[in-house]
Design a protein around this motif. Sequence first.
Motif, PDB file in Angstrom:
ATOM      1  N   PRO A  19       0.829  -1.201   0.000  1.00 32.37           N
ATOM      2  CA  PRO A  19       0.000   0.000   0.000  1.00 32.37           C
ATOM      3  C   PRO A  19       0.867   1.256   0.000  1.00 32.37           C
ATOM      4  N   SER A  20       0.561   2.146  -0.873  1.00 32.83           N
ATOM      5  CA  SER A  20       1.324   3.391  -0.910  1.00 32.83           C
ATOM      6  C   SER A  20       0.552   4.486  -0.192  1.00 32.83           C
ATOM      7  N   LEU A  21       1.254   5.501   0.226  1.00 33.08           N
ATOM      8  CA  LEU A  21       0.614   6.609   0.918  1.00 33.08           C
ATOM      9  C   LEU A  21      -0.182   7.422  -0.091  1.00 33.08           C
ATOM     10  N   ARG A  22      -1.437   7.622   0.166  1.00 34.26           N
ATOM     11  CA  ARG A  22      -2.293   8.358  -0.754  1.00 34.26           C
ATOM     12  C   ARG A  22      -2.770   9.650  -0.110  1.00 34.26           C
ATOM     13  N   THR A  23      -3.053  10.606  -0.961  1.00 30.93           N
ATOM     14  CA  THR A  23      -3.703  11.814  -0.465  1.00 30.93           C
ATOM     15  C   THR A  23      -5.123  11.848  -1.027  1.00 30.93           C
ATOM     16  N   LEU A  24      -5.995  12.421  -0.258  1.00 31.03           N
ATOM     17  CA  LEU A  24      -7.406  12.436  -0.625  1.00 31.03           C
ATOM     18  C   LEU A  24      -7.637  13.360  -1.814  1.00 31.03           C
TER      19      LEU A  24
END
Lengths: 310, 180
Positions: A19-24
């Motif tokens: 899982p990669s860090l996502r921004t909304l």
Amino acid sequence: MSDLESKVRSTLRRHADPPSLRTLPPATRRRIARRRATYMGGEALAGTAVLLAAVVLLGVLRHPADTAPAPPPVPMASVTGTSTSTSTSTPSTTFGPVPREYWSMLDPIARPTYGGDVWISPTFGGDFVPYVDVVDRNLGVIGRKWVLTYGTIGGDRFSMVVFGSDGQGDSYNEGGNAEFFFGYQSSGPGDSGAYGGGFGASADVPAGYDAYVASEPGRTAAGDRYATLLGAASPLVDHLLVVLEDGWTQQIPVLRDGPVDGAGWILAFVPAQTGKLIPVTADGTRLAPWPICVGQGAGEPPACPAWYVP
Amino acid sequence: MDGVEASVPEAIAGVGGEGRTAILEELYARHFGRAVAVATLLTGDRFLAEDLAQDCFIRAAARLGRTDRELRFEAYLQRAVVNACRSRFRRSAVERSYLARHRDVSAGGADHQEENADRDVMWAAIESLPYRQRAAIVLRYYEDLSEVQTGEVLRCSPRAVNALVSRALSTLRLQIQEEA
């Protein structure tokens, strides 16, 4: 942990992708806000419906002579193009694993022949028992499920079911107060949790519209050749017009019956283009249109008509 | 569960504007990637998984702030993802059946033997499991949920979870032995 369990774990980790860090995304934030607004409205509506049902029940109990009418028969509207006629019958419904007769389509080779450049005209009714979802998925359902209509599309069977939901059970989690079954297939014997295909649509009723498509705009996947519109219409609506961006216009009927007096239901198969669904009253007045949007793939907001502001 | 998440349902109820956005952004950063991963394992399709996880996140986020019942965001999201994938799994059952038949027929050719030898036997075996068994395996061995937590997501008892996992492992063992 056994060697087998270790292998399972490592296989799953390898195939999941870290899982990669996502921004909304801003579009997702707007969709959440819109969904939240309609959700709150839908809850209020559901509460009112339960209250009304209680009042009606109280009335029936107080006046036993005024017995409630028998459930109306399932309508089998014959719809071809723009004409509509309705006959009725009372077929029984079936619960449980999907009958083998529903194991019909979704062959990846055959499927593209549906839609895209032609209107799909379902044949309503037929000499078979319409399918209703299995009993153990009825958590959260208020009352019984109603077979609103059923029939065939290109020889393949479908059934459309509506029901009330308390907003908490499996049915709601899976999306709704309306279910549409088409080309159903069980995933095989021994799998008690899988019964076949179909999809649901939530009934978060938006304010200010007399007809709406219950699934969110853009629920069709990118690349789909047609969108299945499942929705509801108010008692004011006599029929609907689908107007696509290329000017293609088609009249579709409102299906009546079901658990809500006066409510109408919409079932249409529309080539995958943006457009609008216009509710029309009996005297020809056009009411506020509902947008028809098209999905554009993962993470992208659906393409909607320019006039539509979510 | 950490403090931020535990306090979300209560905190967000009285929060508006930027405060609410900040909470949503944190939840998204924390949970969305994982939701996509689980959906990928349950559907076998990364792009479809993104779509499903996005819908589920929106649904879960829209419900934040309810004070009349406990709502644990992560658990709700997990359940929504599992349910959404199950619906999708049913719909694609015929496609899988067709493709499996097609694969069986074509696998006899010499051109495919080398390819078959290289493929991930374990993953192929997991993909062939019935949906609930596959979901139980993913939740137990990828998400590292307990039997009780897995049962909450799948709406069954811990004992039933044990049975699902046990049947799934037996099937996997058998298939791997057959392949070997």
